[in-house]
Design a protein around this motif. Sequence first.
Motif, PDB file in Angstrom:
ATOM      1  N   ALA A 116       0.834  -1.203   0.000  1.00 20.58           N
ATOM      2  CA  ALA A 116       0.000   0.000   0.000  1.00 20.58           C
ATOM      3  C   ALA A 116       0.871   1.256   0.000  1.00 20.58           C
ATOM      4  O   ALA A 116       0.549   2.252  -0.665  1.00 20.58           O
ATOM      5  CB  ALA A 116      -0.928  -0.011   1.211  1.00 20.58           C
ATOM      6  N   ASP A 117       1.986   1.210   0.730  1.00 22.88           N
ATOM      7  CA  ASP A 117       2.900   2.363   0.742  1.00 22.88           C
ATOM      8  C   ASP A 117       3.534   2.587  -0.631  1.00 22.88           C
ATOM      9  O   ASP A 117       3.722   3.736  -1.047  1.00 22.88           O
ATOM     10  CB  ASP A 117       4.000   2.148   1.781  1.00 22.88           C
ATOM     11  N   ASP A 118       3.852   1.503  -1.321  1.00 31.99           N
ATOM     12  CA  ASP A 118       4.401   1.628  -2.673  1.00 31.99           C
ATOM     13  C   ASP A 118       3.412   2.326  -3.592  1.00 31.99           C
ATOM     14  O   ASP A 118       3.786   3.181  -4.403  1.00 31.99           O
ATOM     15  CB  ASP A 118       4.742   0.254  -3.251  1.00 31.99           C
ATOM     16  N   ILE A 119       2.162   1.940  -3.486  1.00 26.19           N
ATOM     17  CA  ILE A 119       1.121   2.521  -4.350  1.00 26.19           C
ATOM     18  C   ILE A 119       0.950   4.005  -4.048  1.00 26.19           C
ATOM     19  O   ILE A 119       0.787   4.829  -4.967  1.00 26.19           O
ATOM     20  CB  ILE A 119      -0.199   1.752  -4.186  1.00 26.19           C
ATOM     21  N   GLU A 120       1.016   4.376  -2.775  1.00 26.93           N
ATOM     22  CA  GLU A 120       0.951   5.795  -2.421  1.00 26.93           C
ATOM     23  C   GLU A 120       2.142   6.545  -2.993  1.00 26.93           C
ATOM     24  O   GLU A 120       2.015   7.684  -3.459  1.00 26.93           O
ATOM     25  CB  GLU A 120       0.895   5.964  -0.903  1.00 26.93           C
ATOM     26  N   LYS A 123       1.467   7.187  -6.639  1.00 28.52           N
ATOM     27  CA  LYS A 123       0.507   8.287  -6.805  1.00 28.52           C
ATOM     28  C   LYS A 123       1.197   9.636  -6.609  1.00 28.52           C
ATOM     29  O   LYS A 123       0.956  10.589  -7.368  1.00 28.52           O
ATOM     30  CB  LYS A 123      -0.636   8.135  -5.807  1.00 28.52           C
ATOM     31  N   VAL A 197      -0.891   3.620 -12.863  1.00 25.63           N
ATOM     32  CA  VAL A 197      -0.966   3.721 -11.406  1.00 25.63           C
ATOM     33  C   VAL A 197      -2.402   3.547 -10.918  1.00 25.63           C
ATOM     34  O   VAL A 197      -2.648   2.851  -9.919  1.00 25.63           O
ATOM     35  CB  VAL A 197      -0.372   5.060 -10.928  1.00 25.63           C
ATOM     36  N   ASP A 198      -3.362   4.152 -11.603  1.00 27.81           N
ATOM     37  CA  ASP A 198      -4.763   3.988 -11.211  1.00 27.81           C
ATOM     38  C   ASP A 198      -5.173   2.520 -11.270  1.00 27.81           C
ATOM     39  O   ASP A 198      -5.877   2.022 -10.382  1.00 27.81           O
ATOM     40  CB  ASP A 198      -5.675   4.809 -12.130  1.00 27.81           C
ATOM     41  N   SER A 199      -4.725   1.841 -12.321  1.00 25.95           N
ATOM     42  CA  SER A 199      -5.072   0.429 -12.477  1.00 25.95           C
ATOM     43  C   SER A 199      -4.441  -0.427 -11.379  1.00 25.95           C
ATOM     44  O   SER A 199      -5.068  -1.351 -10.856  1.00 25.95           O
ATOM     45  CB  SER A 199      -4.641  -0.077 -13.856  1.00 25.95           C
ATOM     46  N   ILE A 200      -3.202  -0.118 -11.041  1.00 28.59           N
ATOM     47  CA  ILE A 200      -2.531  -0.844  -9.959  1.00 28.59           C
ATOM     48  C   ILE A 200      -3.288  -0.639  -8.647  1.00 28.59           C
ATOM     49  O   ILE A 200      -3.537  -1.584  -7.888  1.00 28.59           O
ATOM     50  CB  ILE A 200      -1.071  -0.377  -9.812  1.00 28.59           C
ATOM     51  N   ALA A 201      -3.663   0.611  -8.374  1.00 30.53           N
ATOM     52  CA  ALA A 201      -4.372   0.929  -7.131  1.00 30.53           C
ATOM     53  C   ALA A 201      -5.720   0.206  -7.053  1.00 30.53           C
ATOM     54  O   ALA A 201      -6.163  -0.184  -5.969  1.00 30.53           O
ATOM     55  CB  ALA A 201      -4.575   2.434  -7.022  1.00 30.53           C
ATOM     56  N   GLU A 202      -6.359   0.021  -8.204  1.00 31.69           N
ATOM     57  CA  GLU A 202      -7.664  -0.638  -8.246  1.00 31.69           C
ATOM     58  C   GLU A 202      -7.552  -2.157  -8.336  1.00 31.69           C
ATOM     59  O   GLU A 202      -8.567  -2.865  -8.299  1.00 31.69           O
ATOM     60  CB  GLU A 202      -8.462  -0.108  -9.448  1.00 31.69           C
TER      61      GLU A 202
END
Length: 232
Positions: A116-120, A123, A197-202
């Motif tokens: 989750a930190d990687d995804i932030e 972003k 990035v949006d796709s990864i987050a979703e």
Amino acid sequence: MSPQSIADQLSPFLEYLANHHNSGTEFLPSLSEINKETGRSVSILREELEVAKALGLAEVKPRVGIKCLPYSFTPAVTKSLAYAVSINKDTFRQFSDLRNHIETSYWYQAVSSLTADDIETLKNIVQRAQKKLQSAPIQIPHPEHCLLHLTIYSRLDNIFVQGILEAYWYIYEAIGLNVYEDQKYLERVWVFHQQMVDSIAEGDFLSGYQALIAHMDLLFQREQKNVNVLFE
């Protein structure tokens, strides 16, 4: 080709360094002490130490001695690629094609390992890049471009993949591709990055993969055109 052992592929100093590395001790003895252990002359050991330093396997710290470094594939790839590009510019396109195939091949494994930190972090990288693109005058978000890609693949447990991907960005910058860009190209690139990035987050890794493919195609076309200009 006659069979050879691993030791046959190494200089005496590199073999000594590898054995020392496996002992868990950070620093090596002096070259004169290594000479006594190996029978290799100090002058030859000094030359072989320079090779080890160039490969990123050791460093010499003043008043401390020769330090073993953690293994990284990056220095060897970077230096070899720099040499290849200096004698034939087409080799960068070949290496870029290899890098593209690696990123696409490892996409699902890489993104499924992100935290989750990687995804932030991803972003935030996109947000910083967009601010640069909207600034007056425009700023080229090259550090963000590099960091975004390396962050996506940062959780892969493969030092050779990491080495190839890192070497790509070192040479990309060294030959000037980080400054040879126009605004429309940059805006298109960061649309794809936003989609990735949006796709990864979703958790929609397929859509992210499709955005990556489209981005790679755009990047490869741009490199084919601009590498020739940069080397003229």
